[in-house]
Design a protein around this motif. Structure first.
Motif, PDB file in Angstrom:
ATOM      1  N   PRO A 105       0.775  -1.095   0.076  1.00 13.35           N
ATOM      2  CA  PRO A 105       0.047   0.049   0.146  1.00 13.35           C
ATOM      3  C   PRO A 105       0.887   1.250  -0.016  1.00 13.35           C
ATOM      4  O   PRO A 105       0.223   2.469  -0.365  1.00 13.35           O
ATOM      5  N   HIS A 106       2.084   1.216   0.456  1.00 15.66           N
ATOM      6  CA  HIS A 106       2.878   2.313   0.370  1.00 15.66           C
ATOM      7  C   HIS A 106       3.881   2.647  -0.793  1.00 15.66           C
ATOM      8  O   HIS A 106       4.587   3.730  -0.720  1.00 15.66           O
ATOM      9  N   VAL A 107       3.744   1.793  -1.875  1.00 15.65           N
ATOM     10  CA  VAL A 107       4.449   1.980  -3.018  1.00 15.65           C
ATOM     11  C   VAL A 107       3.429   2.618  -3.897  1.00 15.65           C
ATOM     12  O   VAL A 107       2.362   2.329  -4.381  1.00 15.65           O
ATOM     13  N   ASP A 108       3.962   3.786  -4.419  1.00 13.59           N
ATOM     14  CA  ASP A 108       3.161   4.838  -5.276  1.00 13.59           C
ATOM     15  C   ASP A 108       3.360   4.534  -6.641  1.00 13.59           C
ATOM     16  O   ASP A 108       2.336   4.755  -7.303  1.00 13.59           O
ATOM     17  N   TYR A 109       4.534   4.037  -6.999  1.00 12.04           N
ATOM     18  CA  TYR A 109       4.825   3.711  -8.704  1.00 12.04           C
ATOM     19  C   TYR A 109       5.625   2.374  -8.702  1.00 12.04           C
ATOM     20  O   TYR A 109       6.519   2.147  -7.787  1.00 12.04           O
ATOM     21  N   TYR A 110       5.358   1.538  -9.454  1.00  9.49           N
ATOM     22  CA  TYR A 110       6.161   0.212  -9.583  1.00  9.49           C
ATOM     23  C   TYR A 110       6.307   0.277 -11.190  1.00  9.49           C
ATOM     24  O   TYR A 110       5.370   0.078 -12.010  1.00  9.49           O
ATOM     25  N   THR A 111       7.623  -0.168 -11.441  1.00  8.79           N
ATOM     26  CA  THR A 111       7.891  -0.602 -13.032  1.00  8.79           C
ATOM     27  C   THR A 111       8.608  -1.825 -13.254  1.00  8.79           C
ATOM     28  O   THR A 111       9.627  -1.637 -12.178  1.00  8.79           O
ATOM     29  N   GLY A 112       8.748  -2.552 -13.928  1.00  4.54           N
ATOM     30  CA  GLY A 112       9.264  -4.228 -14.071  1.00  4.54           C
ATOM     31  C   GLY A 112       9.221  -4.459 -15.199  1.00  4.54           C
ATOM     32  O   GLY A 112       8.203  -4.333 -16.184  1.00  4.54           O
ATOM     33  N   ASN A 113      10.146  -5.080 -15.828  1.00  2.00           N
ATOM     34  CA  ASN A 113      10.411  -5.615 -17.040  1.00  2.00           C
ATOM     35  C   ASN A 113       9.665  -6.849 -17.090  1.00  2.00           C
ATOM     36  O   ASN A 113       9.777  -7.937 -16.348  1.00  2.00           O
ATOM     37  N   LEU A 114       9.111  -7.246 -18.211  1.00  2.00           N
ATOM     38  CA  LEU A 114       8.522  -8.491 -18.882  1.00  2.00           C
ATOM     39  C   LEU A 114       9.206  -9.334 -19.649  1.00  2.00           C
ATOM     40  O   LEU A 114       8.857 -10.363 -19.920  1.00  2.00           O
ATOM     41  N   HIS A 115      10.358  -8.648 -20.004  1.00  2.00           N
ATOM     42  CA  HIS A 115      11.337  -9.219 -21.199  1.00  2.00           C
ATOM     43  C   HIS A 115      12.311 -10.201 -20.381  1.00  2.00           C
ATOM     44  O   HIS A 115      13.182 -10.614 -21.258  1.00  2.00           O
ATOM     45  N   LYS A 116      12.412 -10.268 -19.137  1.00  2.00           N
ATOM     46  CA  LYS A 116      13.434 -10.987 -18.394  1.00  2.00           C
ATOM     47  C   LYS A 116      12.811 -12.122 -18.143  1.00  2.00           C
ATOM     48  O   LYS A 116      12.963 -13.186 -18.534  1.00  2.00           O
ATOM     49  N   TRP A 117      12.110 -12.262 -16.884  1.00  2.00           N
ATOM     50  CA  TRP A 117      11.426 -13.602 -16.326  1.00  2.00           C
ATOM     51  C   TRP A 117      10.371 -13.971 -16.950  1.00  2.00           C
ATOM     52  O   TRP A 117       9.587 -14.882 -16.492  1.00  2.00           O
ATOM     53  N   CYS A 118       9.600 -13.298 -17.779  1.00  2.00           N
ATOM     54  CA  CYS A 118       8.145 -13.484 -18.167  1.00  2.00           C
ATOM     55  C   CYS A 118       8.170 -13.661 -19.763  1.00  2.00           C
ATOM     56  O   CYS A 118       7.207 -13.983 -20.125  1.00  2.00           O
ATOM     57  N   PHE A 119       9.496 -13.961 -20.457  1.00  2.00           N
ATOM     58  CA  PHE A 119       9.600 -14.341 -21.589  1.00  2.00           C
ATOM     59  C   PHE A 119       8.942 -13.741 -22.595  1.00  2.00           C
ATOM     60  O   PHE A 119       8.597 -14.112 -23.924  1.00  2.00           O
TER      61      PHE A 119
END
Length: 434
Positions: A244-258
Protein backbone atom coordinates in the motif's frame (compact mmCIF):
# COMPACT_ATOMS: atom_id res chain seq x y z
CA UNK A 1 11.33 -33.00 -34.34
CA UNK A 2 8.86 -35.50 -35.80
CA UNK A 3 11.10 -38.26 -37.18
CA UNK A 4 8.41 -39.33 -39.61
CA UNK A 5 8.48 -35.92 -41.27
CA UNK A 6 12.17 -36.02 -42.24
CA UNK A 7 12.91 -36.01 -45.97
CA UNK A 8 15.44 -38.35 -47.57
CA UNK A 9 17.86 -35.43 -47.99
CA UNK A 10 17.54 -34.48 -44.33
CA UNK A 11 18.15 -38.09 -43.35
CA UNK A 12 21.28 -38.27 -45.48
CA UNK A 13 22.71 -35.04 -44.08
CA UNK A 14 21.76 -36.06 -40.55
CA UNK A 15 23.44 -39.44 -40.90
CA UNK A 16 26.65 -37.79 -42.10
CA UNK A 17 26.58 -35.23 -39.28
CA UNK A 18 26.51 -37.84 -36.52
CA UNK A 19 28.69 -40.38 -38.25
CA UNK A 20 25.87 -42.86 -38.83
CA UNK A 21 26.54 -45.44 -41.50
CA UNK A 22 23.01 -45.30 -42.89
CA UNK A 23 19.76 -43.38 -42.76
CA UNK A 24 18.31 -46.23 -40.70
CA UNK A 25 21.08 -45.80 -38.14
CA UNK A 26 20.39 -42.08 -38.05
CA UNK A 27 16.70 -42.69 -37.37
CA UNK A 28 17.68 -44.97 -34.51
CA UNK A 29 20.05 -42.27 -33.18
CA UNK A 30 17.32 -39.63 -33.32
CA UNK A 31 14.79 -41.87 -31.65
CA UNK A 32 17.08 -42.86 -28.78
CA UNK A 33 18.27 -39.27 -28.30
CA UNK A 34 14.66 -38.05 -28.18
CA UNK A 35 13.82 -40.58 -25.48
CA UNK A 36 16.91 -39.72 -23.42
CA UNK A 37 16.52 -35.94 -23.49
CA UNK A 38 16.03 -34.27 -20.12
CA UNK A 39 13.03 -32.03 -19.56
CA UNK A 40 15.31 -28.97 -19.69
CA UNK A 41 16.93 -30.12 -22.91
CA UNK A 42 13.59 -30.94 -24.49
CA UNK A 43 12.22 -27.52 -23.55
CA UNK A 44 15.30 -25.75 -24.84
CA UNK A 45 15.33 -27.56 -28.17
CA UNK A 46 11.60 -27.61 -28.83
CA UNK A 47 10.45 -24.27 -27.38
CA UNK A 48 13.40 -21.88 -27.37
CA UNK A 49 15.78 -20.39 -29.93
CA UNK A 50 19.01 -20.65 -27.91
CA UNK A 51 22.17 -21.56 -29.81
CA UNK A 52 23.26 -25.19 -29.64
CA UNK A 53 26.38 -25.75 -27.59
CA UNK A 54 26.26 -22.43 -25.74
CA UNK A 55 25.76 -22.37 -21.97
CA UNK A 56 23.46 -19.55 -20.84
CA UNK A 57 23.69 -18.84 -17.11
CA UNK A 58 22.77 -15.16 -17.39
CA UNK A 59 19.02 -15.16 -18.07
CA UNK A 60 18.65 -12.19 -15.74
CA UNK A 61 20.26 -9.75 -18.16
CA UNK A 62 18.24 -10.18 -21.35
CA UNK A 63 15.96 -13.21 -20.97
CA UNK A 64 15.02 -15.36 -23.95
CA UNK A 65 11.96 -15.41 -26.20
CA UNK A 66 10.16 -18.71 -26.97
CA UNK A 67 9.71 -19.77 -30.58
CA UNK A 68 5.93 -19.45 -30.26
CA UNK A 69 6.24 -15.83 -29.10
CA UNK A 70 8.66 -15.00 -31.91
CA UNK A 71 6.17 -16.48 -34.39
CA UNK A 72 3.25 -14.65 -32.79
CA UNK A 73 5.11 -11.33 -33.02
CA UNK A 74 5.82 -11.99 -36.67
CA UNK A 75 2.13 -12.62 -37.27
CA UNK A 76 1.33 -9.30 -35.63
CA UNK A 77 3.82 -7.55 -37.90
CA UNK A 78 2.24 -9.25 -40.89
CA UNK A 79 -1.18 -8.05 -39.76
CA UNK A 80 0.19 -4.52 -39.42
CA UNK A 81 1.62 -4.56 -42.95
CA UNK A 82 -1.54 -6.00 -44.49
CA UNK A 83 -3.51 -2.88 -43.58
CA UNK A 84 -1.47 -0.16 -41.82
CA UNK A 85 -4.41 2.22 -41.35
CA UNK A 86 -6.61 -0.40 -39.74
CA UNK A 87 -3.70 -1.39 -37.51
CA UNK A 88 -2.77 2.06 -36.21
CA UNK A 89 -6.27 3.51 -36.08
CA UNK A 90 -8.06 0.55 -34.51
CA UNK A 91 -6.20 -2.69 -33.77
CA UNK A 92 -3.17 -1.20 -32.02
CA UNK A 93 -5.44 0.57 -29.55
CA UNK A 94 -7.32 -2.66 -28.84
CA UNK A 95 -4.15 -4.74 -28.43
CA UNK A 96 -2.54 -2.15 -26.17
CA UNK A 97 -5.55 -2.16 -23.87
CA UNK A 98 -5.76 -5.99 -23.76
CA UNK A 99 -2.08 -6.47 -22.98
CA UNK A 100 -1.99 -3.67 -20.41
CA UNK A 101 -4.87 -5.46 -18.70
CA UNK A 102 -2.88 -8.72 -18.75
CA UNK A 103 0.05 -6.93 -17.10
CA UNK A 104 -2.30 -5.51 -14.47
CA UNK A 105 -3.65 -8.98 -13.73
CA UNK A 106 -0.08 -10.28 -13.30
CA UNK A 107 0.62 -7.82 -10.47
CA UNK A 108 -2.96 -7.86 -9.15
CA UNK A 109 -3.57 -4.17 -9.74
CA UNK A 110 -6.53 -2.22 -11.18
CA UNK A 111 -6.48 -2.19 -14.98
CA UNK A 112 -6.70 1.61 -15.12
CA UNK A 113 -3.47 1.87 -13.11
CA UNK A 114 -1.12 -0.22 -15.28
CA UNK A 115 0.30 0.61 -18.70
CA UNK A 116 2.76 -1.37 -20.79
CA UNK A 117 5.96 0.48 -21.67
CA UNK A 118 9.21 -0.35 -23.43
CA UNK A 119 11.43 -0.89 -20.40
CA UNK A 120 11.66 -0.41 -16.65
CA UNK A 121 14.05 2.47 -17.39
CA UNK A 122 11.31 3.99 -19.57
CA UNK A 123 8.92 3.80 -16.63
CA UNK A 124 11.48 5.36 -14.27
CA UNK A 125 11.97 8.26 -16.67
CA UNK A 126 8.23 8.83 -17.03
CA UNK A 127 7.70 9.03 -13.28
CA UNK A 128 10.74 11.14 -12.38
CA UNK A 129 10.04 13.64 -15.15
CA UNK A 130 6.40 13.97 -14.05
CA UNK A 131 6.54 14.28 -10.26
CA UNK A 132 6.45 17.93 -9.10
CA UNK A 133 9.84 18.69 -7.51
CA UNK A 134 11.59 21.99 -6.85
CA UNK A 135 13.64 24.05 -4.44
CA UNK A 136 15.32 22.06 -1.68
CA UNK A 137 13.63 18.77 -2.62
CA UNK A 138 15.87 15.69 -2.81
CA UNK A 139 15.58 12.39 -4.71
CA UNK A 140 17.02 9.39 -2.87
CA UNK A 141 18.80 6.35 -4.31
CA UNK A 142 21.34 3.92 -2.86
CA UNK A 143 24.75 2.77 -4.00
CA UNK A 144 23.02 -0.44 -5.11
CA UNK A 145 20.69 1.41 -7.50
CA UNK A 146 21.02 0.39 -11.15
CA UNK A 147 23.41 2.78 -12.91
CA UNK A 148 21.01 3.97 -15.68
CA UNK A 149 18.51 4.85 -12.94
CA UNK A 150 21.20 6.83 -11.10
CA UNK A 151 21.94 8.60 -14.37
CA UNK A 152 18.26 9.48 -14.75
CA UNK A 153 18.12 10.87 -11.22
CA UNK A 154 21.26 12.94 -11.76
CA UNK A 155 19.88 14.32 -15.03
CA UNK A 156 16.46 15.20 -13.57
CA UNK A 157 18.01 16.81 -10.50
CA UNK A 158 20.49 18.83 -12.55
CA UNK A 159 17.80 20.12 -14.91
CA UNK A 160 15.40 21.02 -12.09
CA UNK A 161 17.99 22.45 -9.74
CA UNK A 162 17.28 19.91 -6.97
CA UNK A 163 19.60 17.55 -5.12
CA UNK A 164 20.25 13.82 -5.49
CA UNK A 165 21.00 11.86 -2.31
CA UNK A 166 22.71 8.49 -2.66
CA UNK A 167 22.77 6.46 0.56
CA UNK A 168 25.65 4.03 0.94
CA UNK A 169 24.35 0.73 2.30
CA UNK A 170 26.35 -1.36 4.74
CA UNK A 171 27.93 -4.48 3.27
CA UNK A 172 27.62 -7.27 4.04
CA UNK A 173 23.97 -7.06 5.06
CA UNK A 174 23.80 -8.32 8.63
CA UNK A 175 20.01 -8.53 8.84
CA UNK A 176 16.82 -7.11 7.44
CA UNK A 177 16.33 -5.10 10.62
CA UNK A 178 19.78 -3.54 10.21
CA UNK A 179 18.93 -2.57 6.64
CA UNK A 180 15.63 -1.01 7.72
CA UNK A 181 17.38 0.86 10.54
CA UNK A 182 19.87 2.33 8.09
CA UNK A 183 17.03 3.60 5.89
CA UNK A 184 15.34 5.24 8.87
CA UNK A 185 18.55 6.99 9.83
CA UNK A 186 19.27 8.09 6.26
CA UNK A 187 15.83 9.65 5.84
CA UNK A 188 16.07 11.34 9.26
CA UNK A 189 19.35 12.96 8.18
CA UNK A 190 17.80 14.12 4.89
CA UNK A 191 14.36 15.56 5.74
CA UNK A 192 14.03 17.14 2.27
CA UNK A 193 13.81 13.80 0.46
CA UNK A 194 10.54 13.79 -1.50
CA UNK A 195 11.03 10.71 -3.68
CA UNK A 196 12.85 7.48 -2.85
CA UNK A 197 13.74 4.92 -5.51
CA UNK A 198 13.80 1.40 -4.10
CA UNK A 199 15.08 -1.63 -5.97
CA UNK A 200 12.91 -4.68 -5.50
CA UNK A 201 15.80 -6.88 -6.62
CA UNK A 202 19.11 -5.04 -6.85
CA UNK A 203 21.19 -5.32 -10.00
CA UNK A 204 23.62 -6.85 -10.42
CA UNK A 205 23.90 -7.87 -6.74
CA UNK A 206 20.52 -9.73 -6.67
CA UNK A 207 19.44 -8.67 -3.17
CA UNK A 208 15.69 -8.98 -2.56
CA UNK A 209 14.92 -5.76 -0.75
CA UNK A 210 12.20 -5.63 1.97
CA UNK A 211 10.23 -3.01 0.03
CA UNK A 212 7.07 -3.37 2.10
CA UNK A 213 8.86 -2.23 5.27
CA UNK A 214 11.05 0.31 3.50
CA UNK A 215 8.14 1.92 1.66
CA UNK A 216 6.20 2.24 4.93
CA UNK A 217 9.15 4.12 6.44
CA UNK A 218 9.22 6.44 3.45
CA UNK A 219 5.48 7.19 3.70
CA UNK A 220 5.81 7.94 7.41
CA UNK A 221 8.06 10.83 6.34
CA UNK A 222 5.84 11.95 3.45
CA UNK A 223 8.25 10.50 0.84
CA UNK A 224 6.84 9.07 -2.36
CA UNK A 225 8.10 5.61 -3.33
CA UNK A 226 9.10 4.53 -6.82
CA UNK A 227 10.08 0.84 -7.04
CA UNK A 228 12.45 -0.35 -9.74
CA UNK A 229 11.26 -3.93 -10.16
CA UNK A 230 13.24 -4.68 -13.33
CA UNK A 231 13.86 -8.31 -12.28
CA UNK A 232 10.65 -8.96 -10.35
CA UNK A 233 7.79 -9.92 -12.73
CA UNK A 234 7.98 -13.66 -13.27
CA UNK A 235 10.35 -14.08 -10.31
CA UNK A 236 8.28 -12.55 -7.48
CA UNK A 237 4.55 -13.07 -6.89
CA UNK A 238 3.46 -9.44 -7.04
CA UNK A 239 0.30 -8.10 -5.44
CA UNK A 240 0.06 -4.32 -5.39
CA UNK A 241 -2.70 -4.35 -2.81
CA UNK A 242 -0.14 -5.90 -0.44
CA UNK A 243 2.20 -2.95 -1.05
CA UNK A 244 0.00 0.00 0.00
CA UNK A 245 2.94 2.38 0.44
CA UNK A 246 4.35 1.88 -3.06
CA UNK A 247 3.25 4.80 -5.21
CA UNK A 248 4.80 3.72 -8.51
CA UNK A 249 6.15 0.36 -9.67
CA UNK A 250 7.87 -0.57 -12.92
CA UNK A 251 9.18 -3.96 -13.99
CA UNK A 252 10.42 -5.71 -17.11
CA UNK A 253 8.42 -8.45 -18.76
CA UNK A 254 11.21 -9.42 -21.16
CA UNK A 255 13.38 -10.98 -18.47
CA UNK A 256 11.56 -13.63 -16.42
CA UNK A 257 8.18 -13.48 -18.21
CA UNK A 258 9.49 -14.54 -21.67
CA UNK A 259 8.06 -11.51 -23.49
CA UNK A 260 9.98 -9.98 -26.42
CA UNK A 261 12.62 -7.44 -25.45
CA UNK A 262 11.44 -3.90 -24.98
CA UNK A 263 8.43 -4.85 -22.88
CA UNK A 264 7.67 -3.73 -19.32
CA UNK A 265 4.86 -2.51 -17.07
CA UNK A 266 4.31 0.74 -15.21
CA UNK A 267 1.94 0.99 -12.23
CA UNK A 268 0.84 4.21 -10.58
CA UNK A 269 -1.57 4.62 -7.68
CA UNK A 270 -5.02 5.73 -8.74
CA UNK A 271 -4.77 9.06 -6.92
CA UNK A 272 -1.38 9.83 -8.52
CA UNK A 273 -1.55 8.29 -11.96
CA UNK A 274 -3.02 11.20 -13.88
CA UNK A 275 0.04 13.38 -13.26
CA UNK A 276 2.35 10.80 -14.88
CA UNK A 277 3.16 11.49 -18.54
CA UNK A 278 5.21 9.44 -21.00
CA UNK A 279 8.78 10.59 -21.57
CA UNK A 280 7.74 11.06 -25.20
CA UNK A 281 4.66 13.26 -25.62
CA UNK A 282 2.55 12.37 -28.62
CA UNK A 283 -1.07 12.18 -29.77
CA UNK A 284 -2.86 11.00 -26.65
CA UNK A 285 -1.12 12.78 -23.81
CA UNK A 286 -4.41 14.25 -22.54
CA UNK A 287 -6.14 10.86 -22.44
CA UNK A 288 -6.40 8.70 -19.29
CA UNK A 289 -3.22 7.18 -17.81
CA UNK A 290 -3.13 3.89 -19.73
CA UNK A 291 -4.06 5.28 -23.13
CA UNK A 292 -1.54 8.11 -23.06
CA UNK A 293 1.29 5.54 -23.19
CA UNK A 294 -0.06 4.12 -26.45
CA UNK A 295 0.75 5.43 -29.93
CA UNK A 296 3.93 7.30 -28.98
CA UNK A 297 4.48 8.21 -32.65
CA UNK A 298 4.32 5.72 -35.51
CA UNK A 299 6.39 2.69 -34.52
CA UNK A 300 6.39 -1.07 -34.17
CA UNK A 301 4.74 -1.95 -30.85
CA UNK A 302 4.32 -5.67 -31.48
CA UNK A 303 6.62 -6.59 -28.58
CA UNK A 304 4.11 -4.92 -26.24
CA UNK A 305 1.24 -6.82 -27.79
CA UNK A 306 2.85 -10.19 -26.97
CA UNK A 307 2.38 -9.95 -23.19
CA UNK A 308 -0.72 -12.16 -22.99
CA UNK A 309 0.91 -14.85 -25.12
CA UNK A 310 4.10 -14.79 -23.03
CA UNK A 311 2.16 -15.17 -19.78
CA UNK A 312 0.16 -18.01 -21.35
CA UNK A 313 3.45 -19.73 -22.21
CA UNK A 314 4.41 -19.74 -18.53
CA UNK A 315 1.02 -21.13 -17.56
CA UNK A 316 0.57 -23.71 -20.29
CA UNK A 317 4.14 -24.86 -20.96
CA UNK A 318 5.82 -24.41 -17.57
CA UNK A 319 3.02 -25.19 -15.14
CA UNK A 320 2.54 -21.61 -13.95
CA UNK A 321 4.76 -19.05 -12.25
CA UNK A 322 4.83 -20.75 -8.85
CA UNK A 323 6.08 -24.06 -10.27
CA UNK A 324 8.58 -22.25 -12.50
CA UNK A 325 10.06 -20.19 -9.66
CA UNK A 326 10.25 -23.24 -7.35
CA UNK A 327 12.26 -25.13 -9.95
CA UNK A 328 14.51 -22.18 -10.75
CA UNK A 329 15.16 -21.28 -7.12
CA UNK A 330 16.08 -24.82 -6.13
CA UNK A 331 18.42 -25.20 -9.09
CA UNK A 332 20.07 -21.82 -8.47
CA UNK A 333 20.59 -22.56 -4.77
CA UNK A 334 22.03 -26.04 -5.38
CA UNK A 335 24.34 -24.70 -8.07
CA UNK A 336 25.51 -21.85 -5.83
CA UNK A 337 26.32 -24.26 -2.99
CA UNK A 338 28.27 -26.47 -5.39
CA UNK A 339 30.27 -23.58 -6.86
CA UNK A 340 31.14 -22.20 -3.42
CA UNK A 341 32.36 -25.65 -2.43
CA UNK A 342 34.35 -26.25 -5.63
CA UNK A 343 35.93 -22.79 -5.50
CA UNK A 344 36.46 -22.87 -1.71
CA UNK A 345 34.66 -19.53 -1.43
CA UNK A 346 31.18 -18.61 -0.23
CA UNK A 347 27.86 -17.25 -1.39
CA UNK A 348 27.04 -13.57 -0.95
CA UNK A 349 26.92 -13.03 2.84
CA UNK A 350 23.31 -11.91 3.24
CA UNK A 351 20.32 -13.48 5.01
CA UNK A 352 18.81 -16.26 2.91
CA UNK A 353 15.39 -14.59 2.65
CA UNK A 354 17.02 -11.51 1.08
CA UNK A 355 18.34 -13.53 -1.87
CA UNK A 356 16.52 -13.27 -5.19
CA UNK A 357 14.86 -16.61 -6.00
CA UNK A 358 16.42 -17.25 -9.42
CA UNK A 359 19.76 -15.46 -9.10
CA UNK A 360 22.58 -16.23 -6.66
CA UNK A 361 26.00 -14.69 -6.05
CA UNK A 362 29.19 -16.61 -5.36
CA UNK A 363 32.59 -15.12 -4.64
CA UNK A 364 35.10 -15.91 -7.37
CA UNK A 365 38.47 -17.47 -6.38
CA UNK A 366 40.29 -14.88 -8.48
CA UNK A 367 41.11 -12.05 -6.07
CA UNK A 368 44.41 -10.45 -7.05
CA UNK A 369 44.46 -12.37 -10.34
CA UNK A 370 42.22 -10.21 -12.56
CA UNK A 371 42.18 -6.53 -13.37
CA UNK A 372 38.45 -6.28 -14.11
CA UNK A 373 35.67 -8.59 -12.95
CA UNK A 374 33.50 -7.14 -15.70
CA UNK A 375 36.01 -8.06 -18.43
CA UNK A 376 36.14 -11.57 -17.00
CA UNK A 377 32.58 -12.15 -18.23
CA UNK A 378 33.64 -11.95 -21.87
CA UNK A 379 36.82 -13.94 -21.25
CA UNK A 380 34.74 -16.82 -19.90
CA UNK A 381 32.47 -16.52 -22.93
CA UNK A 382 35.32 -16.37 -25.46
CA UNK A 383 37.20 -19.27 -23.91
CA UNK A 384 34.43 -21.62 -22.81
CA UNK A 385 31.22 -20.50 -24.54
CA UNK A 386 29.63 -19.85 -21.13
CA UNK A 387 27.70 -16.65 -20.51
CA UNK A 388 27.53 -15.63 -16.86
CA UNK A 389 27.54 -12.27 -15.10
CA UNK A 390 30.72 -11.28 -13.21
CA UNK A 391 31.37 -8.01 -11.37
CA UNK A 392 32.94 -6.57 -8.25
CA UNK A 393 31.37 -5.65 -4.91
CA UNK A 394 33.57 -3.49 -2.67
CA UNK A 395 36.57 -4.70 -4.68
CA UNK A 396 35.71 -8.40 -4.36
CA UNK A 397 34.97 -10.34 -7.59
CA UNK A 398 31.62 -12.14 -7.69
CA UNK A 399 29.76 -14.33 -10.13
CA UNK A 400 25.97 -14.02 -10.49
CA UNK A 401 24.33 -17.16 -11.79
CA UNK A 402 20.79 -17.25 -13.11
CA UNK A 403 18.67 -20.38 -13.28
CA UNK A 404 15.76 -21.04 -15.58
CA UNK A 405 13.78 -23.99 -16.84
CA UNK A 406 16.20 -24.71 -19.70
CA UNK A 407 19.28 -24.92 -17.45
CA UNK A 408 20.82 -28.12 -16.07
CA UNK A 409 23.15 -28.74 -13.14
CA UNK A 410 26.03 -29.94 -15.30
CA UNK A 411 26.22 -26.48 -16.90
CA UNK A 412 27.12 -24.93 -13.54
CA UNK A 413 29.66 -27.71 -12.99
CA UNK A 414 31.24 -26.74 -16.30
CA UNK A 415 31.39 -23.12 -15.10
CA UNK A 416 33.11 -24.28 -11.93
CA UNK A 417 35.75 -26.15 -13.94
CA UNK A 418 36.28 -23.21 -16.30
CA UNK A 419 36.95 -20.74 -13.47
CA UNK A 420 39.38 -23.14 -11.80
CA UNK A 421 41.20 -23.53 -15.12
CA UNK A 422 41.44 -19.76 -15.48
CA UNK A 423 42.74 -19.45 -11.92
CA UNK A 424 45.50 -21.99 -12.58
CA UNK A 425 46.50 -20.24 -15.81
CA UNK A 426 46.56 -16.79 -14.22
CA UNK A 427 48.56 -17.98 -11.22
CA UNK A 428 51.12 -19.57 -13.52
CA UNK A 429 51.30 -16.38 -15.56
CA UNK A 430 51.74 -14.26 -12.45
CA UNK A 431 54.53 -16.51 -11.13
CA UNK A 432 56.28 -16.43 -14.51
CA UNK A 433 56.27 -12.63 -14.52
CA UNK A 434 57.91 -12.35 -11.10
Amino acid sequence: MDIGSLTSTQLAYGAAAVGATSCTAYLLYKGVRSCLRSDAQRLREDELCLQDGAIFLNHGSFGTVPRSIVAMQQELRKEMEQHPDRWFRRLARQYFSENSAAAAELIKAPTDCVAIVDNATTGINAVLNSIPLSGDDEVMTTDWTYQPVKNTVDCVCERRGIKPFCMCLDFPVVSEDALVKQFKEGLAEHPNVRVCILDHITSPSAVLMPIKRLSAICHSRNVRVLVDGAHSPGQIDLNMSDLPHVDYYTGNLHKWCFAPRGCALLYAKRELKEEILPAVISWWWRKPFVERFNFLATRDQTQLFSVREALSFIQNKLGGQQAMVKHNSELASSAADMLARVWSTERLPIPHHLEAPNMKLIRLPLEGLIESAEDLMMEIYDRFNIMVCTFGIKGVPYCRISANVYNEFWEYERLGEAVLQLRTEKMCQMNAEK
